[in-house]
Scaffold this motif. Sequence first.
Motif, mmCIF file in Angstrom:
data_model
loop_
_atom_site.group_PDB
_atom_site.id
_atom_site.type_symbol
_atom_site.label_atom_id
_atom_site.label_comp_id
_atom_site.label_asym_id
_atom_site.label_seq_id
_atom_site.Cartn_x
_atom_site.Cartn_y
_atom_site.Cartn_z
ATOM 1 N N PHE A 43 29.294 36.189 48.707
ATOM 2 C CA PHE A 43 29.647 36.606 47.349
ATOM 3 C C PHE A 43 31.160 36.532 47.250
ATOM 4 N N ALA A 44 32.067 36.401 48.208
ATOM 5 C CA ALA A 44 33.351 36.293 48.364
ATOM 6 C C ALA A 44 33.768 34.729 47.841
ATOM 7 N N ASP A 49 34.951 30.165 44.287
ATOM 8 C CA ASP A 49 34.434 28.973 43.328
ATOM 9 C C ASP A 49 34.827 29.161 42.038
ATOM 10 N N ILE A 50 34.540 30.237 41.264
ATOM 11 C CA ILE A 50 35.005 30.400 40.228
ATOM 12 C C ILE A 50 36.371 30.094 39.695
ATOM 13 N N ALA A 51 37.138 30.688 40.598
ATOM 14 C CA ALA A 51 38.737 30.300 40.302
ATOM 15 C C ALA A 51 39.274 29.135 40.474
ATOM 16 N N ASP A 59 37.849 30.263 30.515
ATOM 17 C CA ASP A 59 36.607 30.083 30.794
ATOM 18 C C ASP A 59 36.683 30.846 32.240
ATOM 19 N N ARG A 60 37.336 30.151 33.097
ATOM 20 C CA ARG A 60 37.276 30.789 34.398
ATOM 21 C C ARG A 60 37.770 32.273 34.599
ATOM 22 N N LEU A 61 38.636 32.696 33.756
ATOM 23 C CA LEU A 61 38.746 34.263 33.810
ATOM 24 C C LEU A 61 37.835 35.120 33.090
ATOM 25 N N GLY A 127 43.121 38.888 42.530
ATOM 26 C CA GLY A 127 43.711 37.790 43.488
ATOM 27 C C GLY A 127 43.319 36.498 42.672
ATOM 28 N N CYS A 128 42.115 36.135 42.525
ATOM 29 C CA CYS A 128 41.640 34.973 42.020
ATOM 30 C C CYS A 128 41.926 34.845 40.777
ATOM 31 N N ALA A 129 41.954 36.013 39.954
ATOM 32 C CA ALA A 129 42.724 35.735 38.643
ATOM 33 C C ALA A 129 44.291 35.312 38.359
#
Length: 307
Positions: A43-44, A49-51, A59-61, A127-129
């Motif tokens: 899941f992590a 991968d999204i980021a 879109d990614r956010l 963090g990824c955001a």
Amino acid sequence: MTGAAEAYRHCEQVMRSRARNFSYGLRLLPGPKRRALSAVYAFARRIDDIADGVGTPHDRLAALAAARQTLEAAARAAHDGGDGGDGGADGHGGHGDGRPDLVLVALRDAARRYPVPLAAFAELIDGCAADVRGTSYATLGELVGYCRCVAGSVGRLSLGVFGTDDHETATPLADALGVALQLTNILRDLREDRLSGRVYLPAEDLARFGCTLDVDGHGRFTDPPDRLAALVRFEAARARDWFAAGMRLLPMLDGRSAACTAAMAGIYRRLLERIVADPDAALTARLSLPGWEKAAVAARALAGAAR
């Protein structure tokens, strides 16, 4: 209804193919803990991968926000003992075509079996955001805050699976180990990140060493090599300190969990020392350890746990 066994097999395959450094440590765990951690890391990896994926920042956010909602639903399902909706198009467990989300199936099962603090995933999403927004860091404190989000969170999630008799003391140590690993990642990926427009090292440190991390048309750093090497070694010394703090976690874990942690940390420490030994190489290509060396580190970790 998809069974947990199939879901865990999927997550373990994700680990073997996408997180090889971690997979060497996970092999040292007994089956139930290995499977649970594979779900956590799968899941992590999805969030990462999204980021790092395609699409506009907007879109990614939005996708990260959807992942946050999915996480909240999974946490409720794990707490209530329900299935949380393995299928359907509501974003709470399905792919939208009726197929179950195998990672979520496994993650919910893991959270029912172990006290995994699923809320820590929210920090990883934060963090990824920040990555998607291109956030930079003025001070070491700001950078450490980011590292705690993207890697300390995974350390705390892992601790939920490992278990400990002194959670209050162990939690900040797991967090510190995550910071150490992330600082090593940042040094390993310095050029790759810069070419994608990301700079993680604190602005105060760049100024201290007279570096800009600017690159020329060929993707080469324009800073004087001696200054860059000094900067890298300075940051590596900080990572060593975080490793020293985090490794105090090992005596607080059972033997197999300690071996797993020692293997993961040992691989990254070895990588850090390789970066320190030849900063120029690290600044021109992404360094990695050969498989045989990772396996040797894992074997020593297991032998040490058996003593």
